[in-house]
Motif scaffolding. Sequence first.
Motif, short mmCIF file in Angstrom:
data_model
loop_
_atom_site.label_atom_id
_atom_site.label_comp_id
_atom_site.label_asym_id
_atom_site.label_seq_id
_atom_site.Cartn_x
_atom_site.Cartn_y
_atom_site.Cartn_z
N ARG A 78 -6.61 8.23 4.60
CA ARG A 78 -5.72 8.95 5.45
C ARG A 78 -4.29 8.43 5.26
O ARG A 78 -3.51 8.75 5.83
N ALA A 116 -3.06 -6.25 -0.37
CA ALA A 116 -4.15 -5.77 0.51
C ALA A 116 -5.04 -4.54 0.20
O ALA A 116 -4.22 -3.61 -0.17
N PHE A 133 -5.06 1.58 -7.77
CA PHE A 133 -5.98 0.57 -8.40
C PHE A 133 -5.11 -0.55 -9.31
O PHE A 133 -4.12 -0.02 -9.98
N SER A 134 -5.32 -1.76 -9.09
CA SER A 134 -4.40 -2.83 -9.92
C SER A 134 -4.84 -2.75 -11.21
O SER A 134 -5.88 -2.69 -11.53
N CYS A 154 1.02 -1.36 -0.16
CA CYS A 154 -0.04 -0.16 -0.06
C CYS A 154 0.84 1.28 0.04
O CYS A 154 0.16 2.41 -0.49
N PHE A 201 -7.66 1.17 2.31
CA PHE A 201 -8.25 2.64 1.77
C PHE A 201 -7.04 3.51 2.04
O PHE A 201 -6.05 3.40 2.73
N THR A 235 -14.05 7.27 -5.85
CA THR A 235 -14.65 6.19 -6.72
C THR A 235 -15.93 6.62 -7.08
O THR A 235 -16.83 6.20 -8.24
N PRO A 236 -16.87 7.20 -6.22
CA PRO A 236 -18.28 7.90 -6.58
C PRO A 236 -18.22 8.54 -7.89
O PRO A 236 -19.00 8.57 -8.64
N ILE A 279 -16.91 2.72 -3.46
CA ILE A 279 -16.81 2.91 -2.04
C ILE A 279 -17.92 4.19 -1.66
O ILE A 279 -17.50 5.35 -1.91
N TYR A 281 0.21 -2.21 -9.78
CA TYR A 281 -0.93 -1.35 -9.58
C TYR A 281 -0.40 0.23 -10.10
O TYR A 281 0.66 0.26 -10.03
#
Length: 342
Positions: free
Chosen positions: A339, A333, A151-152, A37, A336, A176-177, A170, A138
């Motif tokens: 943060r 993994a 994003f992968s 991440c 998110f 994502t919206p 999400i 990614y």
Amino acid sequence: MSFQIQLQPSGITFAADENRPVLDSAIDANVTLPYGCRGGFCGACKGKVLQGQVDLGKAPEQSLPISEREAGFALLCCAKPQSNLLVDIKGASQTAAVVPPKQFPCRVNHLERLAGDVMRVMLQLPASETFAFRAGQYIDILLDNGLRRSFSIANAPSVKSELELHIRLIPGGHFTPTVFDGMKPRDILRVEGPFGTFWLREESLKPIVMLAGGTGFAPLKALVEHAIHLGVKRPVTLYWGARSPDGLYLHKLAQSWQSSLPHFRYIPVISESRQNDGWTGQRGLVHEAVLADFADLSQHEVYACGAPPMIEAARNSFTQQRGLPPEEFFSDAFTFAARAHS
Ligand SMILES: Cc1cc2nc3c(=O)[nH]c(=O)nc-3n(C[C@H](O)[C@H](O)[C@H](O)COP(=O)(O)OP(=O)(O)OC[C@H]3O[C@@H](n4cnc5c(N)ncnc54)[C@H](O)[C@@H]3O)c2cc1C
Ligand code: FES
């Protein structure tokens, strides 16, 4: 100021800037450390500082508890060197073949709703750019105010001109919206990549177990398509878990790989026990389906991608109950970023 970092057991050394996380300096020096991440959440980059001082940076307590800090552990995506360091971290390697990440613009070519909450986004690479990556890596989409979202890449590098993403909505998320409400073909996105070390270990001959949760299918699709491209003969078993049948948003494609890759098996698993959904396949948690099928994983490689609890349940049960060597568990993994990368 620059410090010398020495890794154990690989013996690799490289120079690192005191103001940057050790991982960033490693990437610049073509040194591959295990990581996911880059935000202190997945724990993939954890190493033990045997000599020297580090500033542990923004490492959160949930991924680096106090007991581990006291024992000398650090998250190398957060830790900045304050002196020369000797660090114990397994799985490090150095090769000129690793492509350093770069930033470039991409045009949205096509949007396709694959499920109620999953959008396939096809990005056109600029004609002037050659973008080299390894199947399973990614990209980050760069947003306003320095925010970024990971994003992968869902296609193999053998597809030259496009990048395919599978983006899950999400609710309440920052980015994502907008993909589901507002993004349209010809929009331009700025991206940076490739990132990550979740790729097929091509030198290995071991049978492979793949484990996807939801859109964790995306990088595994890239791995399978790359394996088809290479003509891989190793047995591959793909488990894809979703809450409902709708969540297996490319079910027919996954079924079709059984005729393109010798020794490939696909096992879809649904976790919701709802009557009348027409599902006749396996039900339950996806990692439990693997446990039920494999009494011994000591000679296997596992590639797992999806939500952090699924990854942790798979890692713990496969290594502790089925003899999987920890270094044969490869994962990304889907943490998110809000943060983490802000
Ligand atoms: C390496 C990697 C690869 C990924 N690949 C994919 C992929 O291929 N497909 C995919 O769908 N997703 C993928 N993800 C996950 C994706 O990056 C996140 O879902 C992303 O943050 C969503 O962006 P957003 O702006 O819509 O939501 P965000 O603004 O990030 O917010 C997400 C939601 O979580 C809440 N939240 C944020 N941070 C925290 C926190 N620390 N604790 C609790 N709640 C929090 C927010 O309030 C919001 O409701 C990947 C993640 C990583 C790290
Ligand atoms: S915690 Fe460092 S890469 Fe995820």
